[in-house]
Write a protein that holds these residues in place. Sequence first.
Motif, PDB file in Angstrom:
ATOM      1  N   PRO A  93       0.800  -1.226   0.000  1.00 38.05           N
ATOM      2  CA  PRO A  93       0.000   0.000   0.000  1.00 38.05           C
ATOM      3  C   PRO A  93       0.837   1.283   0.000  1.00 38.05           C
ATOM      4  O   PRO A  93       0.497   2.240  -0.692  1.00 38.05           O
ATOM      5  CB  PRO A  93      -0.831  -0.123   1.282  1.00 38.05           C
ATOM      6  CG  PRO A  93      -0.919  -1.591   1.534  1.00 38.05           C
ATOM      7  CD  PRO A  93       0.386  -2.153   1.078  1.00 38.05           C
ATOM      8  N   SER A  94       1.924   1.327   0.766  1.00 37.35           N
ATOM      9  CA  SER A  94       2.727   2.546   0.841  1.00 37.35           C
ATOM     10  C   SER A  94       3.446   2.856  -0.469  1.00 37.35           C
ATOM     11  O   SER A  94       3.830   4.003  -0.712  1.00 37.35           O
ATOM     12  CB  SER A  94       3.758   2.430   1.969  1.00 37.35           C
ATOM     13  OG  SER A  94       3.117   2.384   3.229  1.00 37.35           O
ATOM     14  N   PHE A  95       3.628   1.842  -1.322  1.00 39.99           N
ATOM     15  CA  PHE A  95       4.244   2.054  -2.632  1.00 39.99           C
ATOM     16  C   PHE A  95       3.192   2.287  -3.719  1.00 39.99           C
ATOM     17  O   PHE A  95       3.538   2.679  -4.827  1.00 39.99           O
ATOM     18  CB  PHE A  95       5.106   0.853  -3.030  1.00 39.99           C
ATOM     19  CG  PHE A  95       6.352   0.687  -2.216  1.00 39.99           C
ATOM     20  CD1 PHE A  95       6.703   1.606  -1.235  1.00 39.99           C
ATOM     21  CD2 PHE A  95       7.192  -0.404  -2.430  1.00 39.99           C
ATOM     22  CE1 PHE A  95       7.859   1.450  -0.482  1.00 39.99           C
ATOM     23  CE2 PHE A  95       8.347  -0.563  -1.685  1.00 39.99           C
ATOM     24  CZ  PHE A  95       8.679   0.366  -0.708  1.00 39.99           C
ATOM     25  N   ARG A  96       1.922   1.985  -3.403  1.00 41.64           N
ATOM     26  CA  ARG A  96       0.804   2.059  -4.360  1.00 41.64           C
ATOM     27  C   ARG A  96       1.050   1.123  -5.550  1.00 41.64           C
ATOM     28  O   ARG A  96       0.730   1.457  -6.694  1.00 41.64           O
ATOM     29  CB  ARG A  96       0.591   3.490  -4.885  1.00 41.64           C
ATOM     30  CG  ARG A  96       0.511   4.563  -3.831  1.00 41.64           C
ATOM     31  CD  ARG A  96      -0.651   4.413  -2.870  1.00 41.64           C
ATOM     32  NE  ARG A  96      -0.825   5.635  -2.090  1.00 41.64           N
ATOM     33  CZ  ARG A  96      -0.241   5.873  -0.914  1.00 41.64           C
ATOM     34  NH1 ARG A  96       0.545   4.942  -0.363  1.00 41.64           N
ATOM     35  NH2 ARG A  96      -0.445   7.008  -0.280  1.00 41.64           N
ATOM     36  N   VAL A  97       1.629  -0.032  -5.290  1.00 44.60           N
ATOM     37  CA  VAL A  97       1.864  -1.013  -6.349  1.00 44.60           C
ATOM     38  C   VAL A  97       1.192  -2.327  -5.970  1.00 44.60           C
ATOM     39  O   VAL A  97       1.208  -2.739  -4.810  1.00 44.60           O
ATOM     40  CB  VAL A  97       3.373  -1.238  -6.618  1.00 44.60           C
ATOM     41  CG1 VAL A  97       4.011   0.004  -7.198  1.00 44.60           C
ATOM     42  CG2 VAL A  97       4.103  -1.662  -5.357  1.00 44.60           C
ATOM     43  N   LYS A  98       0.584  -2.953  -6.976  1.00 49.00           N
ATOM     44  CA  LYS A  98      -0.076  -4.239  -6.771  1.00 49.00           C
ATOM     45  C   LYS A  98      -0.007  -5.016  -8.078  1.00 49.00           C
ATOM     46  O   LYS A  98      -0.250  -4.463  -9.147  1.00 49.00           O
ATOM     47  CB  LYS A  98      -1.534  -4.052  -6.349  1.00 49.00           C
ATOM     48  CG  LYS A  98      -2.279  -5.365  -6.077  1.00 49.00           C
ATOM     49  CD  LYS A  98      -3.565  -5.096  -5.301  1.00 49.00           C
ATOM     50  CE  LYS A  98      -4.627  -4.474  -6.165  1.00 49.00           C
ATOM     51  NZ  LYS A  98      -5.220  -5.456  -7.108  1.00 49.00           N
ATOM     52  N   GLN A  99       0.334  -6.295  -7.980  1.00 47.24           N
ATOM     53  CA  GLN A  99       0.471  -7.114  -9.180  1.00 47.24           C
ATOM     54  C   GLN A  99       0.007  -8.534  -8.888  1.00 47.24           C
ATOM     55  O   GLN A  99       0.458  -9.157  -7.929  1.00 47.24           O
ATOM     56  CB  GLN A  99       1.929  -7.141  -9.660  1.00 47.24           C
ATOM     57  CG  GLN A  99       2.201  -8.081 -10.813  1.00 47.24           C
ATOM     58  CD  GLN A  99       1.423  -7.700 -12.055  1.00 47.24           C
ATOM     59  OE1 GLN A  99       1.484  -6.562 -12.489  1.00 47.24           O
ATOM     60  NE2 GLN A  99       0.695  -8.642 -12.631  1.00 47.24           N
ATOM     61  N   ASP A 100      -0.918  -9.045  -9.713  1.00 48.56           N
ATOM     62  CA  ASP A 100      -1.340 -10.436  -9.586  1.00 48.56           C
ATOM     63  C   ASP A 100      -0.186 -11.366  -9.939  1.00 48.56           C
ATOM     64  O   ASP A 100       0.589 -11.102 -10.872  1.00 48.56           O
ATOM     65  CB  ASP A 100      -2.521 -10.722 -10.515  1.00 48.56           C
ATOM     66  CG  ASP A 100      -3.817 -10.141  -9.987  1.00 48.56           C
ATOM     67  OD1 ASP A 100      -3.827  -9.645  -8.847  1.00 48.56           O
ATOM     68  OD2 ASP A 100      -4.832 -10.166 -10.717  1.00 48.56           O
ATOM     69  N   VAL A 101      -0.078 -12.453  -9.198  1.00 52.45           N
ATOM     70  CA  VAL A 101       0.950 -13.470  -9.428  1.00 52.45           C
ATOM     71  C   VAL A 101       0.218 -14.745  -9.813  1.00 52.45           C
ATOM     72  O   VAL A 101      -0.467 -15.351  -8.988  1.00 52.45           O
ATOM     73  CB  VAL A 101       1.824 -13.673  -8.175  1.00 52.45           C
ATOM     74  CG1 VAL A 101       2.972 -14.617  -8.470  1.00 52.45           C
ATOM     75  CG2 VAL A 101       2.352 -12.330  -7.672  1.00 52.45           C
ATOM     76  N   VAL A 102       0.351 -15.133 -11.084  1.00 51.27           N
ATOM     77  CA  VAL A 102      -0.493 -16.167 -11.682  1.00 51.27           C
ATOM     78  C   VAL A 102       0.315 -17.448 -11.902  1.00 51.27           C
ATOM     79  O   VAL A 102       1.451 -17.384 -12.396  1.00 51.27           O
ATOM     80  CB  VAL A 102      -1.061 -15.670 -13.028  1.00 51.27           C
ATOM     81  CG1 VAL A 102      -2.021 -16.693 -13.623  1.00 51.27           C
ATOM     82  CG2 VAL A 102      -1.763 -14.326 -12.848  1.00 51.27           C
ATOM     83  N   PRO A 103      -0.238 -18.611 -11.556  1.00 49.62           N
ATOM     84  CA  PRO A 103       0.468 -19.874 -11.814  1.00 49.62           C
ATOM     85  C   PRO A 103       0.763 -20.050 -13.302  1.00 49.62           C
ATOM     86  O   PRO A 103      -0.091 -19.769 -14.152  1.00 49.62           O
ATOM     87  CB  PRO A 103      -0.525 -20.939 -11.325  1.00 49.62           C
ATOM     88  CG  PRO A 103      -1.418 -20.230 -10.371  1.00 49.62           C
ATOM     89  CD  PRO A 103      -1.529 -18.826 -10.868  1.00 49.62           C
TER      90      PRO A 103
END
Length: 307
Positions: free
Chosen positions: A157-167
């Motif tokens: 949250p503090s970086f404002r980054v989010k990425q799905d990690v998909v098999p």
Amino acid sequence: MLFWLASKAQAQSSYLPVQASDVAESYDTLFNFLTVVSIIAFVVLMGGMIYFIFKYRRRSDNDKTAYISHNHALEFLWSFIPLVVFLGVFYWGWKVYEKTRINVPGAIEVNVLGEKWTWTMEYNTGKKTLNELTIPIGKPVRLIMRSKDVLHSFFVPSFRVKQDVVPGYISKLNFTATKVGRYRIFCAEYCGTGHSGMMGWVNVVEEYEYEDWVNELAAKSPVASGEEIYKARCAVCHTTDGNKMVGPSFKGVFGRETVLEDGSTVRADENYLRESILNPNAKVVKGYVKGQMPLFQGTLEEEQVTH
């Protein structure tokens, strides 16, 4: 006016986590702009509706509704103005999002493995940590992420980054930390009974501290491990000096546009190389025979493929 209001909200807001990356301020400014626009639109719409309810209410049983024809100019404006705003927001959002997808030369690469219910970090020196990502302040970082089991989502949250990690797929995320400190990592995608406990920390330290830490008790690096696998499994058919053998040379292949036997092209990124190792017949390079390379699906561990 709207941009000024958004900037004022940004400057005075304390309801968002601390901004600790190069993209955090851009995300917050866009978020506050959308909030201000939404509030103004809500007030105008609801206020106008309430005003019209009272102004044009039926005052007696004999009142008749007046015949109202179209107002083409008004109808055009209430469609065109929101369209311009939406397209502007889309472009703005895309430029902010793009910052986390552009590969910066010289970025520190960290392999991140998500599995129920932990995050494993592996550095180029071979050092591994569990639920702890340590990075230097002011240096671009590139996370190369994969999942061992189900869908996860890496969120700071503090970086404002989010990425799905998909098999079965390699995801990438780029950012630069701007404040020394310790920041929470969450899994933002429900992944089973231990989902709520799949947390970790990002430790942002000074560069000299990072260098001392990452080289302390370092194991065999992924590069060295990859070289061993190449010599044992690949050297018979592939060279690293540009010469062609049974298969194409590995020299300069990463990041290059590769022409396939059907005439199409594909960028040789992590996902293409992973697929070519596990299932080489899926995309055969032009000039080479299909079926020459053995399948490594099921014979190589995921870690071996990554190295």
